[in-house]
Design a protein around this motif. Structure first.
Motif, PDB file in Angstrom:
ATOM      1  N   VAL A  94       2.174   3.810 -11.417  1.00  0.00           N
ATOM      2  CA  VAL A  94       1.238   3.396 -10.362  1.00  0.00           C
ATOM      3  C   VAL A  94      -0.083   2.998 -11.009  1.00  0.00           C
ATOM      4  CG1 VAL A  94      -0.051   4.106  -8.320  1.00  0.00           C
ATOM      5  CG2 VAL A  94       2.302   4.900  -8.658  1.00  0.00           C
ATOM      6  N   ARG A  95      -0.556   1.816 -10.643  1.00  0.00           N
ATOM      7  CA  ARG A  95      -1.847   1.355 -11.167  1.00  0.00           C
ATOM      8  C   ARG A  95      -2.796   1.123  -9.993  1.00  0.00           C
ATOM      9  NH1 ARG A  95       2.045  -0.177 -14.614  1.00  0.00           N
ATOM     10  NH2 ARG A  95       1.602  -0.459 -16.819  1.00  0.00           N
ATOM     11  N   VAL A  96      -4.040   1.515 -10.210  1.00  0.00           N
ATOM     12  CA  VAL A  96      -5.044   1.400  -9.160  1.00  0.00           C
ATOM     13  C   VAL A  96      -6.050   0.321  -9.559  1.00  0.00           C
ATOM     14  CG1 VAL A  96      -6.849   2.622  -7.888  1.00  0.00           C
ATOM     15  CG2 VAL A  96      -4.749   3.822  -8.548  1.00  0.00           C
ATOM     16  N   ARG A 118     -10.388   5.071 -15.224  1.00  0.00           N
ATOM     17  CA  ARG A 118      -9.574   6.290 -15.139  1.00  0.00           C
ATOM     18  C   ARG A 118     -10.415   7.510 -15.407  1.00  0.00           C
ATOM     19  NH1 ARG A 118      -3.717   4.562 -17.555  1.00  0.00           N
ATOM     20  NH2 ARG A 118      -3.724   2.519 -16.620  1.00  0.00           N
ATOM     21  N   LYS A 143      -3.392  -0.326  -4.645  1.00  0.00           N
ATOM     22  CA  LYS A 143      -2.487   0.471  -5.473  1.00  0.00           C
ATOM     23  C   LYS A 143      -1.205  -0.333  -5.676  1.00  0.00           C
ATOM     24  CE  LYS A 143      -0.975   4.743  -4.234  1.00  0.00           C
ATOM     25  NZ  LYS A 143      -1.162   6.048  -3.611  1.00  0.00           N
ATOM     26  N   THR A 157       2.598  -0.284  -7.485  1.00  0.00           N
ATOM     27  CA  THR A 157       3.638   0.465  -8.182  1.00  0.00           C
ATOM     28  C   THR A 157       4.497  -0.527  -8.953  1.00  0.00           C
ATOM     29  OG1 THR A 157       3.658   2.027  -6.351  1.00  0.00           O
ATOM     30  CG2 THR A 157       5.504   2.132  -7.898  1.00  0.00           C
ATOM     31  N   VAL A 206      -9.900  -0.306  -2.517  1.00  0.00           N
ATOM     32  CA  VAL A 206      -8.929   0.133  -3.520  1.00  0.00           C
ATOM     33  C   VAL A 206      -7.530  -0.414  -3.203  1.00  0.00           C
ATOM     34  CG1 VAL A 206      -7.772   2.171  -4.480  1.00  0.00           C
ATOM     35  CG2 VAL A 206     -10.251   2.203  -4.072  1.00  0.00           C
ATOM     36  N   GLU A 210       0.085  -1.341  -2.078  1.00  0.00           N
ATOM     37  CA  GLU A 210      -0.502  -0.560  -0.980  1.00  0.00           C
ATOM     38  C   GLU A 210      -1.999  -0.812  -0.912  1.00  0.00           C
ATOM     39  OE1 GLU A 210       0.989   3.668  -0.829  1.00  0.00           O
ATOM     40  OE2 GLU A 210       2.094   2.921  -2.558  1.00  0.00           O
TER      41      GLU A 210
END
Lengths: 202, 272
Positions: free
Chosen positions: A143-145, A202, A135, A137, A133, A59
């Protein structure tokens, strides 16, 4: 006065600078120094498959993009990256690092467009800029950003693929598509557009 | 046993793990060091490994792999003893083993076809493998007759004898392989599943003794041999160029501004 304005035209074209952040990408690709110490000894068991977290969904809020990610490899006929035939899907290079990786470049490539299907998932990829950003999955639901750190444009004949398909260096996400001038005769774009992103703090 | 220097014919032999003292005694060469690994393929017998008189592997266990270490090119004395034994009572002894420059080598302590302990050097093929492929190398280092290696039930390497190797670059993935006596279906080493990771070389050593019923395998993996895809072709539409012609918009805008600007100038002149 008119002459002055015309001279300033290239700057008014509305196109972003093609490449930004290249030095960052080079730094990320530098492998860490090996640890020194005693002689390492490993067991000699036959290798079994490691647990891999494949990207399943990508995403990109800025582009209003949400695409399915397929695990892909090499096109046997050409030796090229087997970008998924459907332009709505993008492909993760399953031979390289997965989301679980602690080093190397996780690569996702997708079509900018296709003659038959029109605009692809990565049609607007070149609009991404540092700070944007992403995203991802994973196949495990996690989920990793990631945060974009570079956008680079290379002629396909000069793109440093070793850097983007590296399995060492800092862990990073690399998105690749086509761009630049289109050759209507060969039906190919001249360039590759490469976006590099790092895991967000994070 | 004492090994003749025919080993040098393979342009190899090195030591496992050399201490600082050993390194200091190695002759200086301009060329780069070699990567040296050691495979223990003698069942049931842990050992100590001495290189140039220095103990470099302590209580080295069967079926394990040590290294790789960077070793400068040169000649090395290697002695392998039972743990704690003096170097004067070796299981295996190699004098003046030659390590070439810039190579990747594995020294295998194993049994000869007739069951005697020996040390055999192999030069590892660390050339790149094509994208999507993995390299599989099988080395016969067991006290056993000639064998065939089967993958998915079909012989892929035939009539392999101790101490030789066979290799192939194949599609990365998981294969089930077994070892049979050459030309037969008599299983010597039962089928096992192994995952050949893309861009790596997996070296499988057949070790042990048929007579002693200790046949088995030891695996060594060399990573970093991957290639990149040939390219990333990802557009055939040409739609990017049919998109908003920013250049023309800009040109038109500029012309408009210029015209207005000129008008302003004219009006000022009229007023003046």
């Amino acid at each position: 006065m008119a002459a002055l304005l015309l001279l300033a035209l290239p700057g008014c074209s509305g196109e972003p600078a093609p490449s930004v952040g290249g030095a960052t990408v080079s730094a990320l690709a530098s492998p860490a120094a090996p640890a020194s110490g005693g002689v390492p000894v490993q067991g000699g068991a036959l290798p079994s498959g490691a647990a891999v977290v494949a990207p399943a969904r990508l995403e990109i809020g800025k582009l209003k993009l949400a695409a399915r990610v397929d695990a892909v490899g090499i096109d046997a006929a050409t030796g090229d990256f087997a970008v998924p035939p459907s332009v709505d899907e993008v492909g993760w290079y399953r031979f390289g690092p997965g989301l679980e990786a602690t080093a190397g470049s996780i690569v996702i490539a997708g079509h900018v467009d296709s003659a038959e299907q029109g605009k692809g998932a990565f049609f607007r990829l070149r609009e991404l800029a540092p700070g944007d950003v992403l995203k991802v999955t994973g196949s495990d639901g996690s989920v990793r950003v990631f945060t974009v750190v570079a956008r680079e444009v290379f002629a396909k004949t000069a793109v440093p693929l070793e850097r983007y398909f590296a399995r060492d260096g800092v862990v990073r996400l690399t998105l690749i598509t086509c761009g630049g001038p289109f050759d209507a005769r060969t039906r190919h774009y001249r360039d590759n557009v490469v976006i590099t992103a790092q895991p967000a703090a994070r | 046993m004492r090994i003749r220097r025919t080993l040098a014919g393979l342009a190899v032999v090195a030591a496992a793990t050399v201490g600082a003292g050993a390194l200091a005694t190695a002759p200086a060469h301009a060329a780069g060091p070699s990567k040296v690994s050691v495979v223990h393929g003698i069942p049931g017998q842990p050992v100590d490994v001495y290189v140039n008189g220095a103990k470099t592997l302590n209580n080295f266990q069967p079926s394990t792999v040590a290294g790789p270490l960077d070793l400068p090119a040169g000649k090395y004395d290697i002695v392998i003893v039972k743990p704690g034994d003096p170097v004067s009572s070796p299981i295996i002894k190699v004098d003046q083993a030659a390590v070439p420059a810039d190579a990747n080598i594995t020294l295998v302590a194993h049994l000869t076809a007739d069951g005697k302990p020996t040390l055999t050097p192999f030069v590892n093929d660390v050339s790149k493998v094509a994208a999507g492929k993995a390299r599989l190398v099988v080395r016969h280092t067991a006290a056993a007759p000639a064998v065939d290696v089967r993958a998915g039930g079909q012989p892929v390497f035939k009539n392999l004898t101790n101490p030789n190797e066979a290799k192939a670059d194949i599609a990365a993935g998981t294969v089930s392989a077994d070892v049979v006596l050459a030309g037969t279906t008599t299983v010597a080493i039962p089928a096992a599943s192994l995952t050949l990771a893309e861009g790596t070389s997996t070296i499988v050593y057949a070790v042990g003794s048929a007579e002693g019923k200790t046949l088995g395998v030891v695996a060594q993996k060399i990573e970093g041999l991957h290639s990149t895809p040939g390219g990333v072709p990802s557009g055939t539409g040409g739609l990017l160029e049919q998109r908003t012609p920013w250049g023309w918009y800009a040109l038109a805008t500029a012309a408009l501004i210029a015209a207005v600007g000129a008008g302003v100038v004219l009006r000022r002149r009229v007023r003046a």
